[in-house]
Write a protein that holds these residues in place. Structure first.
Motif: not given
Length: 381
Positions: A201-202, A205-209, A212, A233, A280, A284
């Motif tokens: 999950v972490s 989340e970092n990949d999504i940041d 963006e 995902v 979460r 995503f």
């Protein structure tokens, strides 16, 4: 008359199975067990142990030795760990522990969705573990099959995750928990699988940041990365979400199968953690859909800007072409008149006319002036 092994209830509500064969009263093992015990160990057998009252009683190096040790102890539990077991090993386990043939087929072929099936007093559980590869920034999935029954736990791992050695060390460090029986081992494995989701999950989340940042930075390759991450995902959802059903099925059977209250609390805690993970991951997926929409909007805006720039450049080019064409037409008129009067014909009426030259020059001037006024009126000049 051969002596029969006594049975006793496990703390988890699973009654101990009766031995497949009745052992003689002597200490000598049965002939088939003795012959199999001297066979070389299989590299697919990662670890095998027999526990009594939460402590390791023996560490057999083959399945046959495990069966023998299990028969020697009345109050014992075998924990057998296999890595990509072959059909012969699964068949041996099925014969020893009376495993259902449908569960055996699933364990051999793998590629199953997370699920829980109950065959009599035996549970067959399929889990999908996940591991985040920081170097490649990808999520790796693996499959784990468990047979949980009275006095035995069999794990068949089809991949590198989860780290069952860590689960075994943890349980052996807590004999009181291990003494609760096979369901305690099932809880520990479920807890390890769900805890393994946290780094994934972490990482996502970092990949999504990063995505963006790339989207608003105008990276042309970001669309492909959004698509690939969306697939990861979705795959993660397929691994984690059905596990809620597995835990729910276990909770439904708490009262019927007499699961200890303490184990019920532990399993509910795992369900809470898993619910957080699923929520979460669902977030995503929605976030990636929004990012994809935003990226498409930004790409369209960029394309519109490029089209406007191309249109403006084309308009400027057209204006220049108009000017060039206008001047070319203006200069063409005197060239045409001069060319006509420059021809070397003997019989031309104007050649010997006293006002011929003046007429030609005035004609050139009038034509050029007329063309200039026409083009100027049309804003070509």
């Amino acid at each position: 008359m051969p002596a029969k092994r006594r049975t006793f209830p496990l703390p988890t509500g699973l009654s101990r199975r009766r031995a497949r064969i009745d052992r003689p009263a002597t200490d000598e093992p049965a002939p088939d067990v003795a012959a199999a015990a001297i066979a070389p160990p299989d590299s697919r057998l990662i670890d095998s142990a027999v526990y009594t009252r939460g402590h390791r009683y023996a560490s057999p190096i083959s399945l046959a030795e495990t069966y023998q040790c299990l028969h020697e102890q009345d109050e014992a539990m075998a924990w057998i760990g296999l890595y990509r077991a072959n059909a012969d090993q699964i068949a041996s386990l099925a014969d020893e522990f009376k495993l259902h043939h449908l569960a055996v087929e699933d364990a051999i072929t793998a590629h199953q969705r997370p699920k829980l099936e109950r065959y009599g007093d035996t549970l067959f559980v399929v889990l999908r573990a996940a591991r985040y590869d920081d170097e490649r920034e990808e999520v790796e999935f693996s499959e784990l099959h468990l047979f949980i029954g009275p006095g035995f736990v069999i794990t068949v791992r089809h991949g590198e995750a989860p780290d069952l050695a860590a689960v075994r060390r943890r349980m052996e460090a807590e004999p009181e928990m291990l003494a609760r029986g096979p369901e305690a081992v099932l809880y520990a494995i479920l807890d390890q699988v769900v805890d393994g989701y946290a780094p994934v999950v972490s990482g996502l989340e970092n990949d999504i940041d990063e995505i963006e940042t790339e989207v608003f930075g105008g990276d042309p390759k970001v669309s492909r990365r959004i698509y690939e991450l969306s697939r990861e995902v979705i795959e993660f959802q397929r691994a984690a979400r059905p596990l809620l059903g597995v835990l729910n099925a276990l909770s439904i059977g708490f009262a019927k199968y007499g699961t200890e209250e303490e184990l019920q609390r532990y399993l509910r805690d795992v369900a809470d953690h898993l619910t957080q993970v699923v929520e979460r991951v669902d977030g995503f997926r929605h976030l990636l859909q929004n990012i994809l929409t935003v990226n498409a909007t930004l790409v369209n805006q960029q394309q519109n800007e490029e089209m406007r720039s191309l249109t403006a450049a084309s308009y400027e080019q057209n204006e220049e072409i108009k000017k060039i064409s206008s001047w070319a037409a203006i200069l063409f008129a005197p060239t045409l008149i001069g060319t006509v009067y420059g021809m070397n014909f003997e019989h031309m009426p104007e050649l010997k006319w006293h006002f011929g030259y003046l007429f030609a020059v005035v004609l050139m001037g009038l034509v050029c002036t007329g063309l200039y006024l026409i083009f100027k009126r049309r804003n070509w000049l």
